[in-house]
Design a protein around this motif. Structure first.
Motif, PDB file in Angstrom:
ATOM      1  N   PHE A 295       1.008  -0.986  -0.116  1.00  0.00           N
ATOM      2  CA  PHE A 295       0.035  -0.035  -0.021  1.00  0.00           C
ATOM      3  C   PHE A 295       0.778   1.175  -0.354  1.00  0.00           C
ATOM      4  O   PHE A 295       2.381   0.579   0.203  1.00  0.00           O
ATOM      5  CB  PHE A 295      -1.344   0.587   1.218  1.00  0.00           C
ATOM      6  N   ASP A 296       0.444   2.822  -0.638  1.00  0.00           N
ATOM      7  CA  ASP A 296       0.701   3.497  -0.924  1.00  0.00           C
ATOM      8  C   ASP A 296       1.150   4.529   0.982  1.00  0.00           C
ATOM      9  O   ASP A 296       0.430   4.805   1.211  1.00  0.00           O
ATOM     10  CB  ASP A 296       0.509   4.777  -1.306  1.00  0.00           C
ATOM     11  N   GLY A 297       1.889   4.763   1.773  1.00  0.00           N
ATOM     12  CA  GLY A 297       1.722   5.142   2.871  1.00  0.00           C
ATOM     13  C   GLY A 297       2.777   6.400   2.995  1.00  0.00           C
ATOM     14  O   GLY A 297       3.659   6.558   1.861  1.00  0.00           O
ATOM     15  N   SER A 298       3.053   6.769   4.051  1.00  0.00           N
ATOM     16  CA  SER A 298       4.512   8.109   4.034  1.00  0.00           C
ATOM     17  C   SER A 298       5.700   7.882   5.178  1.00  0.00           C
ATOM     18  O   SER A 298       6.202   9.270   4.990  1.00  0.00           O
ATOM     19  CB  SER A 298       3.902   9.215   4.325  1.00  0.00           C
ATOM     20  N   SER A 299       5.758   6.255   4.846  1.00  0.00           N
ATOM     21  CA  SER A 299       7.067   6.318   5.217  1.00  0.00           C
ATOM     22  C   SER A 299       8.206   6.185   4.803  1.00  0.00           C
ATOM     23  O   SER A 299       9.338   6.484   5.981  1.00  0.00           O
ATOM     24  CB  SER A 299       7.224   4.828   6.133  1.00  0.00           C
ATOM     25  N   GLY A 300       8.109   6.222   4.012  1.00  0.00           N
ATOM     26  CA  GLY A 300       9.055   6.673   2.949  1.00  0.00           C
ATOM     27  C   GLY A 300       9.742   4.302   2.837  1.00  0.00           C
ATOM     28  O   GLY A 300      10.853   4.347   1.744  1.00  0.00           O
ATOM     29  N   TRP A 301       9.503   3.681   3.490  1.00  0.00           N
ATOM     30  CA  TRP A 301       9.676   2.402   2.903  1.00  0.00           C
ATOM     31  C   TRP A 301       8.448   1.795   2.250  1.00  0.00           C
ATOM     32  O   TRP A 301       7.668   2.530   1.927  1.00  0.00           O
ATOM     33  CB  TRP A 301       9.628   0.844   4.576  1.00  0.00           C
ATOM     34  N   TYR A 344      11.484   4.917  -5.228  1.00  0.00           N
ATOM     35  CA  TYR A 344      10.674   6.156  -5.166  1.00  0.00           C
ATOM     36  C   TYR A 344       9.887   6.251  -6.637  1.00  0.00           C
ATOM     37  O   TYR A 344      10.009   8.020  -7.024  1.00  0.00           O
ATOM     38  CB  TYR A 344      11.543   7.304  -4.643  1.00  0.00           C
ATOM     39  N   GLY A 345       9.981   5.081  -7.369  1.00  0.00           N
ATOM     40  CA  GLY A 345       9.499   5.664  -8.575  1.00  0.00           C
ATOM     41  C   GLY A 345      10.209   5.972 -10.249  1.00  0.00           C
ATOM     42  O   GLY A 345      11.182   5.288 -10.300  1.00  0.00           O
ATOM     43  N   LEU A 346       9.921   6.558 -11.329  1.00  0.00           N
ATOM     44  CA  LEU A 346      10.670   6.951 -11.772  1.00  0.00           C
ATOM     45  C   LEU A 346      11.795   7.709 -11.705  1.00  0.00           C
ATOM     46  O   LEU A 346      12.759   7.077 -13.048  1.00  0.00           O
ATOM     47  CB  LEU A 346       9.823   7.855 -12.963  1.00  0.00           C
TER      48      LEU A 346
END
Length: 433
Positions: A295-301, A344-346
């Motif tokens: 899932f998409d959270g905000s922890s950076g992991w 972190y994506g592209l």
């Protein structure tokens, strides 16, 4: 031999030892970074479907996938939370009596089936043992050799990369600020040998941190002592990193209702889920229905939950959510996306691709540096049979010695003096007459 020369010899010979493996493995890695994008492009007709309002039950979709591969066991499915994507089912069986040398000897079969979740129609099947995108991963991971053989070769080469990053930094280190300016930029207008040297030397400095990250995350799959060391560095006991679920007692087969109930529950655990790996038990005697929810959270992991369901009823038996994980477990769950650059994506994918390509170029540029130094002409030595000229010391003459010829240079008089001497001689002649 000075310390820096010793480091240079270590750097050189380790490069010779692992150079070819690094070139092959890292070139393949630069391609595999784009696995998802390449799959969506190459198998687009299989991957993408037309969105509709109602989806088929999960048990019915499993049945459709098994019908497409009647002689193989289909137990797992990968689902993206994107309405235009097909569900990706997997049939996988290792070879228990693996022999031979190649990657293909490790498997009896490995296939993936794309199923339209709205209609239950199979959009396509892919043999992963011949899928060129997957082969780039296996070329990077174990050189298309059996895993038990190839991953050790790549692992040792990766460890050598880590040592070469350190020795390379020692060789790069400038003596003073004046030299530092030249070590921080590539002289593009110089001769190609100098440009090659600068690319290897200066480029190596700017990329050493990223190469270190790729190497450090890659060693996890080869050396247990390496991953255990990271766990301890993060303050965790390697034996207590992953929580063990309580014993699950089996008492019957897995009905379709249990499959559907467990699937519905897995989707409801996180409203921001991005991908779910959903697996059925492979045996009637042991194992349960499992779900790994990213899932998409905000922890950076790379955030994910683990759920285990009773296979006869579909009721939840065990859960391990991201918030309750130890730091070492969070890192281990994120190690793969860090390694391939998808964390972190592209932006990090591009960075990982460029780093892998540059790392693959280092043995090549380093070889040309070594070759150029070997081709430098040595200073000429005196030819055999000839003696170097020397100035003999002047020995004082005696009455008994033979007269010696003087080798003193004749002094050339200035023109004015020569003219004056001629006129003097002419006057003397006139006086004699």
């Amino acid at each position: 031999m000075t310390f820096k020369k010793l480091i240079g010899q270590v750097h050189l010979w380790l490069g010779f030892l692992a150079g070819l493996v690094v070139v092959i493995s890292m070139t393949a890695a630069a391609i595999f970074v784009w696995e998802e994008e390449l799959t969506d492009w190459y198998y687009g007709d299989y991957v993408f479907v037309e969105e509709q309002t109602t989806r088929q039950p999960m048990a019915a979709l499993f049945a459709a996938a098994r019908k497409a591969l009647p002689d193989k066991e289909v137990y797992g499915v990968e689902v993206f939370n994107e309405p235009e994507r097909a569900y990706l089912f997997t049939a996988f069986q290792r070879n228990p009596d693996a022999g031979g040398w190649t990657f293909w000897d490790d498997y009896q079969y490995w296939d993936k089936v794309y199923v339209n979740p709205y209609t239950g129609e199979v959009t396509g099947t892919v043999n992963m043992l011949t899928n060129w995108i997957e082969l780039t991963r296996r070329l990077h991971q174990n050189l298309l050799l059996r895993y038990a053989i190839g991953h050790w070769i790549v692992g040792v080469a990766t460890l050598i990369i880590l040592v070469m990053v350190i020795t390379g930094l020692v060789l790069w280190w400038p003596r003073n600020r004046k030299v530092l300016r030249h070590r921080l930029k590539i002289k593009w207008n110089a001769r190609w040998r100098r440009v090659n040297y600068d690319i290897h030397n200066v480029g190596g400095f700017y990329s050493y941190l990223f190469i270190t990250i790729l190497a450090a995350t890659g060693l996890v799959w080869t050396f247990d002592w390496w991953s255990d060391g990271i766990y301890r560095l993060l303050g965790n006991d390697p034996e207590e990193i992953f929580a063990k679920p309580p014993e699950l007692v089996r008492f019957g087969p897995t009905p379709e209702s249990a499959i559907n109930l467990a699937w519905q529950d897995a989707q409801q655990q996180r409203s921001s889920w991005q991908r779910i790996y959903f697996n059925l038990p492979k045996s009637v005697e042991k194992g349960g229905i499992s779900a790994f929810v990213e899932f998409d959270g905000s922890s950076g992991w790379q955030e994910s939950d683990q759920y285990l369901y009773q296979p006869e009823t579909g009721n939840i038996h065990f859960r391990r959510q991201h918030e309750n994980k130890l730091l070492g477990e969070k890192w281990r769950n994120s190690n793969y996306p860090i390694h391939v650059g998808s964390i972190y994506g592209l932006s990090t994918k591009i960075l990982a691709c460029l780093t892998a390509l540059f790392c693959a170029s280092l043995p090549i540029t380093g070889f040309y540096i070594w070759l150029g130094r070997r081709k430098k002409k040595p200073k000429r030595a005196p030819r055999q049979g000839t003696k170097a000229k020397s100035i003999r010391p002047v020995v004082a003459s005696s009455s008994s010695s033979k007269p010696k010829v003087s080798h003193n240079k004749v002094r050339v008089q200035p023109r004015s003096q020569v003219t004056r001497s001629k006129s003097t001689a002419k006057q003397s002649t006139n006086d004699d007459n």
